[in-house]
Every structure is written in structure tokens, then in C-alpha cells.
Design a protein around this motif. Structure first.
Motif, PDB file in Angstrom:
ATOM      1  N   ASN A  45     -61.873  36.188  13.926  1.00  0.00           N
ATOM      2  CA  ASN A  45     -63.112  36.717  14.507  1.00  0.00           C
ATOM      3  C   ASN A  45     -63.763  35.611  15.317  1.00  0.00           C
ATOM      4  N   SER A  46     -63.943  35.885  16.594  1.00  0.00           N
ATOM      5  CA  SER A  46     -64.510  34.864  17.482  1.00  0.00           C
ATOM      6  C   SER A  46     -65.989  34.625  17.228  1.00  0.00           C
ATOM      7  N   ASP A  47     -66.656  35.530  16.565  1.00  0.00           N
ATOM      8  CA  ASP A  47     -68.095  35.395  16.325  1.00  0.00           C
ATOM      9  C   ASP A  47     -68.416  34.732  14.989  1.00  0.00           C
ATOM     10  N   ILE A  48     -67.478  34.772  14.051  1.00  0.00           N
ATOM     11  CA  ILE A  48     -67.721  34.215  12.716  1.00  0.00           C
ATOM     12  C   ILE A  48     -66.676  33.131  12.449  1.00  0.00           C
ATOM     13  N   PRO A  49     -67.111  31.949  12.055  1.00  0.00           N
ATOM     14  CA  PRO A  49     -66.137  30.868  11.814  1.00  0.00           C
ATOM     15  C   PRO A  49     -65.312  31.133  10.566  1.00  0.00           C
ATOM     16  N   ASP A  50     -64.163  30.460  10.493  1.00  0.00           N
ATOM     17  CA  ASP A  50     -63.326  30.584   9.292  1.00  0.00           C
ATOM     18  C   ASP A  50     -63.544  29.436   8.315  1.00  0.00           C
ATOM     19  N   HIS A  51     -64.407  28.475   8.655  1.00  0.00           N
ATOM     20  CA  HIS A  51     -64.693  27.369   7.738  1.00  0.00           C
ATOM     21  C   HIS A  51     -66.120  26.890   7.947  1.00  0.00           C
ATOM     22  N   TYR A  52     -66.630  26.195   6.935  1.00  0.00           N
ATOM     23  CA  TYR A  52     -67.968  25.619   7.032  1.00  0.00           C
ATOM     24  C   TYR A  52     -68.033  24.325   6.226  1.00  0.00           C
ATOM     25  N   THR A  53     -68.814  23.380   6.721  1.00  0.00           N
ATOM     26  CA  THR A  53     -69.041  22.118   6.032  1.00  0.00           C
ATOM     27  C   THR A  53     -70.512  22.033   5.650  1.00  0.00           C
ATOM     28  N   PHE A  54     -70.788  21.738   4.383  1.00  0.00           N
ATOM     29  CA  PHE A  54     -72.151  21.701   3.879  1.00  0.00           C
ATOM     30  C   PHE A  54     -72.586  20.260   3.618  1.00  0.00           C
ATOM     31  N   GLU A  55     -73.558  19.822   4.427  1.00  0.00           N
ATOM     32  CA  GLU A  55     -74.182  18.503   4.256  1.00  0.00           C
ATOM     33  C   GLU A  55     -73.160  17.368   4.195  1.00  0.00           C
ATOM     34  N   ASN A  56     -72.042  17.542   4.904  1.00  0.00           N
ATOM     35  CA  ASN A  56     -70.990  16.517   4.909  1.00  0.00           C
ATOM     36  C   ASN A  56     -70.452  16.206   3.518  1.00  0.00           C
ATOM     37  N   LEU A  57     -70.573  17.180   2.603  1.00  0.00           N
ATOM     38  CA  LEU A  57     -70.136  16.963   1.230  1.00  0.00           C
ATOM     39  C   LEU A  57     -68.940  17.821   0.849  1.00  0.00           C
ATOM     40  N   ILE A  58     -68.944  19.080   1.273  1.00  0.00           N
ATOM     41  CA  ILE A  58     -67.903  20.010   0.882  1.00  0.00           C
ATOM     42  C   ILE A  58     -67.548  20.896   2.067  1.00  0.00           C
ATOM     43  N   ASN A  59     -66.249  21.131   2.241  1.00  0.00           N
ATOM     44  CA  ASN A  59     -65.769  21.988   3.325  1.00  0.00           C
ATOM     45  C   ASN A  59     -64.983  23.148   2.716  1.00  0.00           C
ATOM     46  N   ILE A  60     -65.347  24.375   3.148  1.00  0.00           N
ATOM     47  CA  ILE A  60     -64.671  25.579   2.650  1.00  0.00           C
ATOM     48  C   ILE A  60     -64.023  26.283   3.836  1.00  0.00           C
ATOM     49  N   THR A  61     -62.735  26.606   3.711  1.00  0.00           N
ATOM     50  CA  THR A  61     -61.985  27.310   4.754  1.00  0.00           C
ATOM     51  C   THR A  61     -61.402  28.593   4.171  1.00  0.00           C
ATOM     52  N   ALA A  62     -61.650  29.702   4.873  1.00  0.00           N
ATOM     53  CA  ALA A  62     -61.091  30.983   4.448  1.00  0.00           C
ATOM     54  C   ALA A  62     -59.645  31.080   4.906  1.00  0.00           C
ATOM     55  N   VAL A  63     -58.723  31.217   3.950  1.00  0.00           N
ATOM     56  CA  VAL A  63     -57.306  31.342   4.263  1.00  0.00           C
ATOM     57  C   VAL A  63     -56.916  32.813   4.386  1.00  0.00           C
ATOM     58  N   GLU A  64     -57.533  33.637   3.540  1.00  0.00           N
ATOM     59  CA  GLU A  64     -57.205  35.074   3.535  1.00  0.00           C
ATOM     60  C   GLU A  64     -58.409  35.861   3.043  1.00  0.00           C
ATOM     61  N   ILE A  65     -58.672  37.011   3.665  1.00  0.00           N
ATOM     62  CA  ILE A  65     -59.736  37.933   3.232  1.00  0.00           C
ATOM     63  C   ILE A  65     -59.137  39.332   3.183  1.00  0.00           C
ATOM     64  N   VAL A  66     -59.171  39.949   2.011  1.00  0.00           N
ATOM     65  CA  VAL A  66     -58.576  41.282   1.826  1.00  0.00           C
ATOM     66  C   VAL A  66     -59.660  42.231   1.309  1.00  0.00           C
ATOM     67  N   THR A  67     -59.943  43.288   2.098  1.00  0.00           N
ATOM     68  CA  THR A  67     -61.016  44.247   1.725  1.00  0.00           C
ATOM     69  C   THR A  67     -60.550  45.692   1.787  1.00  0.00           C
ATOM     70  N   GLY A  68     -59.252  45.952   1.762  1.00  0.00           N
ATOM     71  CA  GLY A  68     -58.760  47.329   1.873  1.00  0.00           C
ATOM     72  C   GLY A  68     -59.264  48.220   0.757  1.00  0.00           C
ATOM     73  N   ASN A  69     -59.379  49.567   1.036  1.00  0.00           N
ATOM     74  CA  ASN A  69     -59.862  50.483   0.018  1.00  0.00           C
ATOM     75  C   ASN A  69     -58.770  50.951  -0.924  1.00  0.00           C
TER      76      ASN A  69
END
Length: 430
Positions: free
Chosen positions: A93-117
Motif C-alpha cells: 500500500n503506497s499510502d500506509i508504510p510497512d514498518h515504523y520506528t518508535f523513538e529510535n528504540l524499536i522498529n516493527i515491520t509487517a511481513v504478512e497481514i491476513v484478514t480473509g473471512n
């Protein structure tokens, strides 16, 4: 119409979340050193502990029967210092990032997102990395710091006659036992363990248990010494985590007498003079009273100078002794070590010795004399042999017996009786 409504709802949620963690993302991550990433799978509403950070999957995008570029996950992060952040992560998604860094302390990257019904619950797989060091200097909690806590108590200053006591307290912070814990505590070569121990300790820790390791050191000489590379290693699940302790210093005070003895030559002729030089230098940081005494080699004669002296030596001061001896005995002569006794105002005392020396004393005078005697005796032998030959020839000439001379008979032990009989016969004229 329903799809348009969902898009509007998504935009509103996105704007709210962006306002909440607008300050969480750092402007640049280039100067941050990251630890090895850990991977977690989070189902809706689940929470994981990543090196002390609690990460929760708060919500997911609506489920569809088909994959959508609008699939996202809403995460909340709670630090050990009770700081909280939130983030929305998406894939492709070009509008939403796949990772975020919080206060230069921790970085979280989404590898997979599954929301099927067609699944029981939406879930996401994330990679989490913890900062090892940051430009902001913010304290970083490493994984090892969530496993154990270590306290170190070390003496800062000691005197030469005192022990330096060191103590470590290792505490298990987890509710599970730690079976493989290792403490490595190297020391500078100017120290010895007193009493002697192995500087590596292996042990286990029960749940929330604690281990105390103590030892003491004696310094071999004064100075300022750095203690570094102290580690506590913990093995869990085939991986080893290391906690490196901060470097520390110990300052050792006291006098230190460096005693040296030198001679003017390693080889010398018997009867010649040998010069001896002695230096006692205080290389410590405290003054001391020093008494230096030496002894001359066996068979040597003192010609000049003194072989003993006493003096107060302040730091960097020296005491010098110089004397000369005549070496009268040939051979490999051992030069005895010089001895120095010292005592300071604190009544710290000791005795030091220099190293022994070896001098080769050659008996060259006797060797020359022997060569002269050998030459002279050779000449004398030749003359004496000639003289003996002449004398022998004369003796042989005188001992030649003429045939006209009467031959006297020899009667051995009865010779005196026959001599007496001959005298009687001569008296009576018969």
C-alpha cells in the motif's frame, strides 16, 4: 455505496492514528545500530513481549472474500518505562508504510497481514528489532537485560599489602530457570588471585534466583589498572546472549623497588679489576626507606667503593652503588645477587633481589708461564740427554775389563769370611 463508506471510515481511522503517533517516527535511522530481528505472529487481540516491549494487535481492516490492498493492522506498543505508541502497518500500500520506528528504540515491520473471512481470526506476522545504540542517547533495553540483572562491586583503591575485593551479583529476572550461565572476569597480568581461583564461573539460576560470586586480588606492583571484557553469558534455546559489563579501574598505591646489578665485563683475566654498578629505583608512588647490601664474589678482593648503603627514596628517586674488585680465582665465577630491604611510613615492607651474573675469569698468566716452562724444559731435556749420553759412554769406557786383570770371585753373604781367611794367609805368608 458500501465500498465508499468503508473507504471513508478507513481514512478517518488512519488520520486519528497518525495524529496519535506523529512524533513516534524518527526522521532518520541511519545512525542506529540494530540488534538481530525477532519474528512474531500476532492474532487479533494477542500480545507479545519483545525484549521488554509489549506489542498488541489492536485491530485489523475489515475482512473480505478476496485479498485487498487496503488490508492493514493497528498495533500498540508499551515500553518498560510505560511509554505507549500506536501504528498502522500495511503491505503493498503506497499510502500506509510497512514498518515504523518508535523513538529510535524499536522498529516493527509487517511481513504478512491476513484478514480473509474464511479464517477464524485475522493475524499478522511482524519482525521486531531493538536499537543497540542511538544518536539521541536514549537508554535501550536489550534482550539480555530482560533475562538477567548484574551488579558489580569493586574496590577503587588499594595499597600494595591489601587485597582488592570484587563481587558480582547475578539475578534471574525470568520466571523460568536458567540452566547455563557463565561469568567471565579476566584480570590484568599485574594481579594474582589470592587465594587462587579460576576466573570463569559456570552455574545455573532458579526462577527469579540470584548468584553471588566473590574473589580477591593482590597487586604485583603499584599503578592504575583497567578491568575490561567482563561478561555474563546466558544460553537459552540454543542461543547465547551476552551482557558486557562496563570497564572499571583499580588504583594501587605503594613503593616499588626496581633493583639492578651490572658488571663491566663478562670475561676477564685473573688478577684484573671488575667494576660493579648497582641501581635501586623507587618506581612506586610512595616514599620508602631502602637498605642495599651486596657481597663480593668468592676469591675476589675489594679494591674501592662501598657494597652497602641506606637512603629514603621518594617516587622516581634512585640509589647508586659502584665498587671495584680484583678477581684472583679463575673459572666461571658466580656474581651473587644484591639485596635491598625497604619499609615505608605505613609499615609496608619487603625484600627484593637482583638477578645473578656469571663472569668467565681466565687464568692467562699461568697459561703463559706453562708455555715458557714447556719450552725451557724441552731445551733442558735435550741438554741433559746429551750430558747423560756422554757420561754413559765414559762409564762404559772405564768399566771395560782387561783380560790380564785377575777376576775377583764374589761369595755373596759369606764374602766377609773369605776376606778374613785371606788376611790370615797373608799374615803367615802362605
Amino acid at each position: 455505496m458500501k465500498q465508499l463508506t468503508l473507504k471513508l471510515v478507513f481514512v478517518v481511522v488512519l488520520l486519528v492514528c497518525l495524529c496519535e503517533f506523529a512524533g513516534a517516527q524518527s526522521a532518520t535511522n541511519d545512525d542506529i545500530e540494530w540488534l538481530e530481528a525477532e519474528e512474531f505472529t500476532l492474532y487479533w487481540g494477542e500480545e507479545v513481549n519483545a525484549s521488554g516491549y509489549l506489542i498488541t494487535a489492536q485491530d485489523f481492516s475489515p475482512s473480505y472474500a478476496f485479498d485487498s490492498d487496503y488490508d492493514y493492522v493497528m498495533l500498540s506498543v508499551l515500553s518498560r518505562n510505560k511509554e505507549s505508541w500506536s501504528a498502522i502497518l500495511a503491505r503493498n500500500n503506497s499510502d500506509i508504510p510497512d514498518h515504523y520506528t518508535f523513538e529510535n528504540l524499536i522498529n516493527i515491520t509487517a511481513v504478512e497481514i491476513v484478514t480473509g473471512n474464511d479464517i477464524p481470526s485475522p493475524y499478522t506476522t511482524i519482525n521486531v528489532t531493538i536499537a543497540n545504540k542511538s544518536v539521541s542517547g536514549t537508554k535501550v533495553v536489550k534482550k539480555i537485560d530482560t533475562i538477567i540483572a548484574v551488579e558489580e562491586h569493586r574496590a577503587d583503591e588499594v595499597y600494595m599489602d591489601e587485597r582488592a575485593h570484587i563481587e558480582f551479583r547475578i539475578k534471574n529476572l525470568k520466571g523460568e530457570p536458567l540452566d547455563h550461565v557463565e561469568l567471565i572476569s579476566p584480570v590484568p597480568e599485574e594481579f594474582i588471585f589470592d587465594p587462587d581461583v579460576d576466573p570463569i564461573w559456570n552455574f545455573s539460576l532458579p526462577s527469579f534466583g540470584q548468584k553471588t560470586v566473590k574473589y580477591s586480588l593482590k597487586a604485583l606492583r603499584p599503578g592504575t589498572y583497567n578491568f575490561s571484557d567482563t561478561q555474563v553469558l546466558v544460553s537459552i534455546g540454543g542461543r547465547t546472549y551476552a551482557k558486557n559489563l562496563n570497564d572499571s579501574q583499580i588504583v594501587v598505591h605503594g613503593p616499588f623497588i626496581n633493583l639492578t646489578k651490572d658488571v663491566s665485563a663478562d670475561t676477564i683475566q685473573a688478577g684484573n679489576a671488575l667494576n660493579v654498578n648497582i641501581i635501586a629505583k623507587n618506581e612506586g608512588d610512595r616514599a620508602t626507606y631502602v637498605s642495599v647490601s651486596d657481597e663480593i664474589p668468592t676469591g675476589a678482593v675489594l679494591l674501592s667503593g662501598d657494597i652497602s648503603e641506606s637512603k629514603v627514596l621518594h617516587p622516581s628517586d634512585s640509589l647508586n652503588l659502584t665498587y671495584s674488585v680484583r678477581m684472583d680465582v679463575a673459572g666461571n665465577i658466580i656474581i651473587p645477587p644484591v639485596k635491598a630491604k625497604f619499609v615505608d611510613s605505613k609499615e609496608y615492607e619487603g625484600i627484593v633481589y637482583s638477578r645473578r651474573l656469571l663472569v668467565d675469569v681466565s687464568d692467562s698468566f699461568r697459561s703463559d708461564e706453562y708455555e715458557w716452562l714447556e719450552e725451557d724444559s724441552s731445551s733442558f731435556t735435550d741438554d741433559y740427554t746429551d750430558s747423560i749420553d756422554d757420561s754413559f759412554e765414559n762409564i762404559q769406557d772405564e768399566s771395560v775389563v782387561s783380560e790380564d786383570d785377575p777376576v775377583e770371585e764374589d761369595y755373596g753373604m759369606f764374602q766377609f769370611a773369605f776376606d778374613l781367611l785371606d788376611s790370615i794367609k797373608a799374615y803367615f805368608g802362605t
